[in-house]
Every structure is written in structure tokens, then in C-alpha cells.
Design an enzyme around this catalytic site. Structure first.
Site, PDB file in Angstrom:
ATOM      1  N   THR A  42      70.684  65.959  20.356  1.00  0.00           N
ATOM      2  CA  THR A  42      69.623  66.960  20.316  1.00  0.00           C
ATOM      3  C   THR A  42      69.773  68.056  21.367  1.00  0.00           C
ATOM      4  OG1 THR A  42      67.212  67.221  20.652  1.00  0.00           O
ATOM      5  CG2 THR A  42      68.277  65.424  21.810  1.00  0.00           C
ATOM      6  N   ASP A  43      69.176  69.199  21.088  1.00  0.00           N
ATOM      7  CA  ASP A  43      69.113  70.283  22.064  1.00  0.00           C
ATOM      8  C   ASP A  43      68.233  69.922  23.257  1.00  0.00           C
ATOM      9  OD1 ASP A  43      66.909  70.307  20.274  1.00  0.00           O
ATOM     10  OD2 ASP A  43      66.418  72.360  20.840  1.00  0.00           O
ATOM     11  N   TYR A  67      62.404  61.820  26.227  1.00  0.00           N
ATOM     12  CA  TYR A  67      63.187  61.909  24.988  1.00  0.00           C
ATOM     13  C   TYR A  67      64.574  62.487  25.272  1.00  0.00           C
ATOM     14  CZ  TYR A  67      64.868  63.685  20.526  1.00  0.00           C
ATOM     15  OH  TYR A  67      65.652  63.981  19.436  1.00  0.00           O
ATOM     16  N   LYS A  71      68.215  60.448  25.099  1.00  0.00           N
ATOM     17  CA  LYS A  71      69.257  60.899  24.169  1.00  0.00           C
ATOM     18  C   LYS A  71      70.548  61.217  24.916  1.00  0.00           C
ATOM     19  CE  LYS A  71      69.046  61.674  20.269  1.00  0.00           C
ATOM     20  NZ  LYS A  71      69.425  60.831  19.102  1.00  0.00           N
TER      21      LYS A  71
END
Length: 208
Positions: A42-43, A67, A71
Site C-alpha cells: 500500500t501507499d 496500518y 504493511k
């Protein structure tokens, strides 16, 4: 994966279990059979520093919340196993399925004559079907051989959530008025990346 960004802040260890330890276990299993692990990241691994140029794969991850940190931890654990892997960071996913910004907007348009949407978070909306096509392309052509590592993929362009919402309203032919606002008007447990456009040059070169 655990993808509820706000709830991740108070959910405890389960977020790291799902976003980091589970991918590590998959990596170990794939290594045993000499397989390829394709992992979606993810960004949100970025965001800790303000910048206005697309993020490269080599840029240091600076997540702003649980989050993003979990990740990024998952990426690191996968790489540490030595498994053959392709990690694809993507952003602002939407599709016909599940929960996403487009479906939320279309639902709100049914009952709201006016909406406020933040204009100080910029990124690239990405259709999940296009991401899937890229993954299939890489696997079917076996282009991953010799090209293991982290890549970025999103659709083209850059916009704010306000811009995106305005286009959704236009495409839907709805009369709802979309008003721009700042993120501070919607207090959150986590600070979202203000600019998370991904540089896709590496993917375009290696998987043309």
C-alpha cells in the site's frame, strides 16, 4: 489483510498478525515449494514526510499509523525469507466489489444533496481490475524471473479525493453538490498520507 485504517489504531496485535506474520508464513510456504509470492502492499507505507513528487520503491517508508507500519513490516518479513517474490504497492483501489470510495459516494448520492470531501489528500484512483491484469501479465509471461522485489502500480494521473468525488458525481449524472474541505474537518485516529502518488517507472521498464 487488515485494511480498516482507523480501527487498526486500537485493534491490538491482530493487525500485525494479519498484515505481517501471515504474509511471512505464506512466504515460507512458497519458499518450500520454490514458488512465487505475489503480495499486495500500500501507499500507506509513506506519508511521514511531506513531499510533492511521486514515491519511488527505494524511498524510505515512513508510515503515519498502525496500518502502514504493519504493511511495511509485512514487506520486510517477506524479503527476509528469501522467497521469490513480487511486492506491488498500490493505492486508492476501487471496483464493483467490497467497500471502496466509489461505491460509498454512489450510495451517498442517493440521499445527500450536498457532500463535503477533503481536497488536501492527493493520490491516484486505481481500478482493481487493472491491478489484476498486471499481475496476470507478469505471471503468464514469467517476467518475474530475475525481477523479484518491490514495484509500484496505480492507474495514471493524480487528483484529490474532492476531484475524484466530483468526477463520480458527474459520471453518475447526479445533481449533488460536492464541496471541498480540509482533512481537519474530519478528525481521524490516524493521519493519512497527504500525497501518495506512486512512481511506476520501474514496473513499466521491467514488465513492459
Amino acid at each position: 489483510a487488515w485494511t480498516n485504517v482507523d480501527a487498526a489504531e486500537t485493534a491490538g496485535d491482530i493487525v500485525d498478525v494479519l498484515n505481517a506474520k501471515a504474509p511471512e508464513n505464506l512466504a515460507l510456504a512458497m519458499k518450500e515449494v520454490d514458488g512465487l509470492l505475489v503480495h499486495i502492499s500500500t501507499d500507506y507505507v509513506f506519508g511521514g514526510t511531506n513531499y510533492n513528487v511521486p514515491c519511488k520503491e527505494t524511498q524510505q517508508g515512513e508510515p503515519t499509523g498502525v496500518y502502514g507500519r504493519t504493511k511495511l513490516h509485512g514487506e520486510q518479513l517477506i524479503q527476509a525469507t528469501g522467497v521469490q517474490h513480487i511486492i506491488i504497492r498500490t493505492a486508492w483501489l476501487y471496483s464493483e466489489y467490497g467497500k471502496n470510495f466509489v461505491k460509498t459516494m454512489l450510495s451517498l448520492l442517493q440521499t445527500k444533496p450536498q457532500l463535503k470531501v477533503v481536497f488536501d489528500q492527493c493520490g491516484t484512483p486505481t481500478y482493481a481490475g487493472d491491478l489484476a491484469d498486471v499481475i496476470v501479465h507478469i505471471i503468464e509471461r514469467r517476467q518475474f524471473v530475475g525481477n523479484e522485489g518491490i514495484y509500484h502500480f496505480s492507474n495514471e494521473g493524480v487528483c484529490s479525493w474532492y476531484d475524484f468525488a466530483t468526477e463520480i458525481v458527474a459520471q453518475a449524472g447526479n445533481a449533488c453538490k460536492v464541496q471541498p474541505c480540509r482533512s481537519s474537518e474530519f478528525p481521524s485516529k490516524v493521519t493519512r498520507p497527504p500525497y501518495s502518488v506512486l512512481d511506476k517507472a520501474k514496473l513499466k521498464t521491467d514488465f513492459a
